[in-house]
Design a protein around this motif. Structure first.
Motif, PDB file in Angstrom:
ATOM      1  N   ALA A  33      12.595 -18.013 149.284  1.00  0.00           N
ATOM      2  CA  ALA A  33      13.269 -17.308 150.372  1.00  0.00           C
ATOM      3  C   ALA A  33      12.286 -17.018 151.497  1.00  0.00           C
ATOM      4  O   ALA A  33      11.101 -16.774 151.262  1.00  0.00           O
ATOM      5  N   VAL A  34      12.791 -17.049 152.709  1.00  0.00           N
ATOM      6  CA  VAL A  34      12.028 -16.661 153.894  1.00  0.00           C
ATOM      7  C   VAL A  34      12.727 -15.458 154.508  1.00  0.00           C
ATOM      8  O   VAL A  34      13.932 -15.508 154.796  1.00  0.00           O
ATOM      9  N   ILE A  35      12.006 -14.368 154.681  1.00  0.00           N
ATOM     10  CA  ILE A  35      12.567 -13.193 155.355  1.00  0.00           C
ATOM     11  C   ILE A  35      12.056 -13.211 156.792  1.00  0.00           C
ATOM     12  O   ILE A  35      10.861 -13.348 157.032  1.00  0.00           O
ATOM     13  N   ALA A  36      12.976 -13.123 157.752  1.00  0.00           N
ATOM     14  CA  ALA A  36      12.594 -13.367 159.132  1.00  0.00           C
ATOM     15  C   ALA A  36      13.520 -12.635 160.095  1.00  0.00           C
ATOM     16  O   ALA A  36      14.657 -12.293 159.763  1.00  0.00           O
ATOM     17  N   LYS A  37      13.000 -12.426 161.309  1.00  0.00           N
ATOM     18  CA  LYS A  37      13.805 -12.014 162.446  1.00  0.00           C
ATOM     19  C   LYS A  37      14.145 -13.253 163.269  1.00  0.00           C
ATOM     20  O   LYS A  37      13.289 -14.121 163.463  1.00  0.00           O
ATOM     21  N   ALA A  38      15.372 -13.327 163.761  1.00  0.00           N
ATOM     22  CA  ALA A  38      15.696 -14.400 164.691  1.00  0.00           C
ATOM     23  C   ALA A  38      14.830 -14.247 165.939  1.00  0.00           C
ATOM     24  O   ALA A  38      14.758 -13.150 166.510  1.00  0.00           O
ATOM     25  N   PRO A  39      14.140 -15.300 166.369  1.00  0.00           N
ATOM     26  CA  PRO A  39      13.242 -15.178 167.526  1.00  0.00           C
ATOM     27  C   PRO A  39      14.006 -14.773 168.793  1.00  0.00           C
ATOM     28  O   PRO A  39      14.981 -15.421 169.170  1.00  0.00           O
ATOM     29  N   ARG A  40      13.538 -13.703 169.413  1.00  0.00           N
ATOM     30  CA  ARG A  40      14.198 -13.196 170.624  1.00  0.00           C
ATOM     31  C   ARG A  40      13.181 -12.455 171.467  1.00  0.00           C
ATOM     32  O   ARG A  40      12.398 -11.643 170.942  1.00  0.00           O
ATOM     33  N   ALA A  41      13.156 -12.731 172.758  1.00  0.00           N
ATOM     34  CA  ALA A  41      12.192 -12.111 173.660  1.00  0.00           C
ATOM     35  C   ALA A  41      12.330 -10.596 173.631  1.00  0.00           C
ATOM     36  O   ALA A  41      13.434 -10.060 173.699  1.00  0.00           O
ATOM     37  N   GLY A  42      11.190  -9.930 173.500  1.00  0.00           N
ATOM     38  CA  GLY A  42      11.186  -8.476 173.448  1.00  0.00           C
ATOM     39  C   GLY A  42      11.340  -7.911 172.059  1.00  0.00           C
ATOM     40  O   GLY A  42      11.151  -6.703 171.857  1.00  0.00           O
ATOM     41  N   HIS A  43      11.673  -8.763 171.079  1.00  0.00           N
ATOM     42  CA  HIS A  43      11.883  -8.304 169.700  1.00  0.00           C
ATOM     43  C   HIS A  43      11.023  -9.074 168.698  1.00  0.00           C
ATOM     44  O   HIS A  43      10.913  -8.649 167.552  1.00  0.00           O
ATOM     45  N   SER A  44      10.457 -10.174 169.108  1.00  0.00           N
ATOM     46  CA  SER A  44       9.689 -11.030 168.201  1.00  0.00           C
ATOM     47  C   SER A  44       8.225 -11.056 168.615  1.00  0.00           C
ATOM     48  O   SER A  44       7.910 -11.240 169.794  1.00  0.00           O
ATOM     49  N   LYS A  45       7.354 -10.847 167.645  1.00  0.00           N
ATOM     50  CA  LYS A  45       5.912 -10.954 167.860  1.00  0.00           C
ATOM     51  C   LYS A  45       5.459 -10.140 169.069  1.00  0.00           C
ATOM     52  O   LYS A  45       4.695 -10.621 169.918  1.00  0.00           O
ATOM     53  N   THR A  46       5.886  -8.901 169.143  1.00  0.00           N
ATOM     54  CA  THR A  46       5.579  -8.068 170.309  1.00  0.00           C
ATOM     55  C   THR A  46       4.093  -7.759 170.432  1.00  0.00           C
ATOM     56  O   THR A  46       3.616  -7.449 171.529  1.00  0.00           O
ATOM     57  N   ARG A  47       3.342  -7.858 169.319  1.00  0.00           N
ATOM     58  CA  ARG A  47       1.903  -7.584 169.402  1.00  0.00           C
ATOM     59  C   ARG A  47       1.123  -8.731 170.063  1.00  0.00           C
ATOM     60  O   ARG A  47      -0.069  -8.613 170.316  1.00  0.00           O
ATOM     61  N   LEU A  48       1.825  -9.837 170.358  1.00  0.00           N
ATOM     62  CA  LEU A  48       1.200 -10.921 171.101  1.00  0.00           C
ATOM     63  C   LEU A  48       1.222 -10.662 172.610  1.00  0.00           C
ATOM     64  O   LEU A  48       0.641 -11.436 173.381  1.00  0.00           O
ATOM     65  N   THR A  49       1.925  -9.606 173.013  1.00  0.00           N
ATOM     66  CA  THR A  49       1.990  -9.290 174.444  1.00  0.00           C
ATOM     67  C   THR A  49       1.194  -8.019 174.730  1.00  0.00           C
ATOM     68  O   THR A  49       1.472  -6.966 174.144  1.00  0.00           O
ATOM     69  N   PRO A  50       0.236  -8.094 175.692  1.00  0.00           N
ATOM     70  CA  PRO A  50      -0.332  -9.314 176.256  1.00  0.00           C
ATOM     71  C   PRO A  50      -1.270 -10.000 175.252  1.00  0.00           C
ATOM     72  O   PRO A  50      -1.541  -9.395 174.216  1.00  0.00           O
ATOM     73  N   PRO A  51      -1.734 -11.195 175.514  1.00  0.00           N
ATOM     74  CA  PRO A  51      -1.654 -11.939 176.762  1.00  0.00           C
ATOM     75  C   PRO A  51      -0.345 -12.686 176.980  1.00  0.00           C
ATOM     76  O   PRO A  51      -0.085 -13.139 178.088  1.00  0.00           O
ATOM     77  N   CYS A  52       0.471 -12.839 175.936  1.00  0.00           N
ATOM     78  CA  CYS A  52       1.713 -13.587 176.098  1.00  0.00           C
ATOM     79  C   CYS A  52       2.763 -12.745 176.802  1.00  0.00           C
ATOM     80  O   CYS A  52       2.757 -11.508 176.714  1.00  0.00           O
ATOM     81  N   THR A  53       3.678 -13.403 177.491  1.00  0.00           N
ATOM     82  CA  THR A  53       4.881 -12.729 177.964  1.00  0.00           C
ATOM     83  C   THR A  53       5.836 -12.579 176.781  1.00  0.00           C
ATOM     84  O   THR A  53       5.677 -13.255 175.748  1.00  0.00           O
ATOM     85  N   PRO A  54       6.850 -11.716 176.868  1.00  0.00           N
ATOM     86  CA  PRO A  54       7.829 -11.623 175.773  1.00  0.00           C
ATOM     87  C   PRO A  54       8.482 -12.958 175.447  1.00  0.00           C
ATOM     88  O   PRO A  54       8.731 -13.264 174.268  1.00  0.00           O
ATOM     89  N   GLN A  55       8.750 -13.777 176.461  1.00  0.00           N
ATOM     90  CA  GLN A  55       9.366 -15.077 176.217  1.00  0.00           C
ATOM     91  C   GLN A  55       8.410 -16.003 175.478  1.00  0.00           C
ATOM     92  O   GLN A  55       8.812 -16.741 174.562  1.00  0.00           O
ATOM     93  N   GLN A  56       7.139 -15.977 175.863  1.00  0.00           N
ATOM     94  CA  GLN A  56       6.148 -16.806 175.172  1.00  0.00           C
ATOM     95  C   GLN A  56       5.954 -16.358 173.731  1.00  0.00           C
ATOM     96  O   GLN A  56       5.825 -17.185 172.821  1.00  0.00           O
ATOM     97  N   ALA A  57       5.938 -15.050 173.512  1.00  0.00           N
ATOM     98  CA  ALA A  57       5.798 -14.530 172.145  1.00  0.00           C
ATOM     99  C   ALA A  57       6.971 -14.964 171.282  1.00  0.00           C
ATOM    100  O   ALA A  57       6.790 -15.346 170.115  1.00  0.00           O
ATOM    101  N   ALA A  58       8.172 -14.920 171.847  1.00  0.00           N
ATOM    102  CA  ALA A  58       9.351 -15.367 171.097  1.00  0.00           C
ATOM    103  C   ALA A  58       9.269 -16.861 170.803  1.00  0.00           C
ATOM    104  O   ALA A  58       9.687 -17.323 169.734  1.00  0.00           O
ATOM    105  N   GLY A  59       8.710 -17.632 171.736  1.00  0.00           N
ATOM    106  CA  GLY A  59       8.530 -19.058 171.498  1.00  0.00           C
ATOM    107  C   GLY A  59       7.566 -19.338 170.363  1.00  0.00           C
ATOM    108  O   GLY A  59       7.798 -20.235 169.538  1.00  0.00           O
TER     109      GLY A  59
END
Length: 206
Positions: free
Chosen positions: A6-32
């Motif tokens: 099983a994989v437990i995951a959040k659906a990738p979405r800007a502003g909700h996914s990998k928020t600790r990557l911002t900065p340097p990433c934008t929310p859209q880049q972090a979601a990508g």
């Protein structure tokens, strides 16, 4: 013995996914980057022999989801409750991983499923940041998770302790590095240079 991965995951979405990557990433880049990590993780699960493949999802499936997976919704408040609920909803022996280690390989997952088939009371893969990237159980009780502090520096150690308190001395898998910050992303990409995650990181780094 039927084994699920099983994989437990959040659906990738800007502003909700990998928020600790911002900065340097934008929310859209972090979601990508989150989507790329999830794609690689699902691909590795598809390449690993098992009896069931399950995505335990917070959100809505997207075009990134390949065939071959059952999808069940996450339920519960904190992550400790969601983990317990995931094992309960899947039922039976399960090796569960997150979406934060795109350097995952079929060999690593195969070691975990083999341990469960051999009768291990638990399997645990610790992460370098103090958490854990995988947990496997032949069956589940809420007490194995409820109250274990998540997203802490000692989450992995506390989960390990909880398992042992309930007589489940785990088989330990090789440690991996979670992708929390961009330096983690660079390190993970270097370990799996042919993956979607590595390509996404390279585009941002350029």
């Amino acid at each position: 013995m039927n084994i699920a991965i099983a994989v437990i995951a959040k659906a990738p979405r800007a502003g909700h996914s990998k928020t600790r990557l911002t900065p340097p990433c934008t929310p859209q880049q972090a979601a990508g980057l989150a989507e790329a990590a999830l794609v690689d993780t699902l691909r590795v699960v598809l390449a690993t022999p098992c009896d069931r493949r399950v995505l335990v999802l917070d959100g809505t499936p997207g075009a990134w989801l390949p065939g071959g997976f059952e999808v069940i919704a996450q339920r519960g408040a904190g992550l400790d409750e969601r983990l317990a609920a995931a094992f309960a909803d899947i039922g039976g022996p399960t090796l569960l991983v997150g979406m934060d280690t795109p350097q995952l390989t079929p060999a690593l997952l195969g070691t975990g499923t083999a341990a469960l088939r051999a009768g291990a009371a638990a399997v645990l893969g610790l992460a370098d940041d103090g958490g854990y990237w995988a947990i496997g159980l032949p069956d589940c009780h809420d007490a194995l998770f409820h109250g274990v502090p998540m997203s802490a520096d000692d989450t992995g150690a506390q989960q390990h302790r909880r398992l042992r308190e309930h007589g489940r001395d785990p088989v330990l898998l090789a440690p991996l590095r979670d992708v929390d910050h961009f330096e983690d992303a660079l390190a993970a990409a270097a370990l799996m240079p042919s993956g979607s995650f590595a390509r996404a990181v390279a585009e941002l780094a350029a």
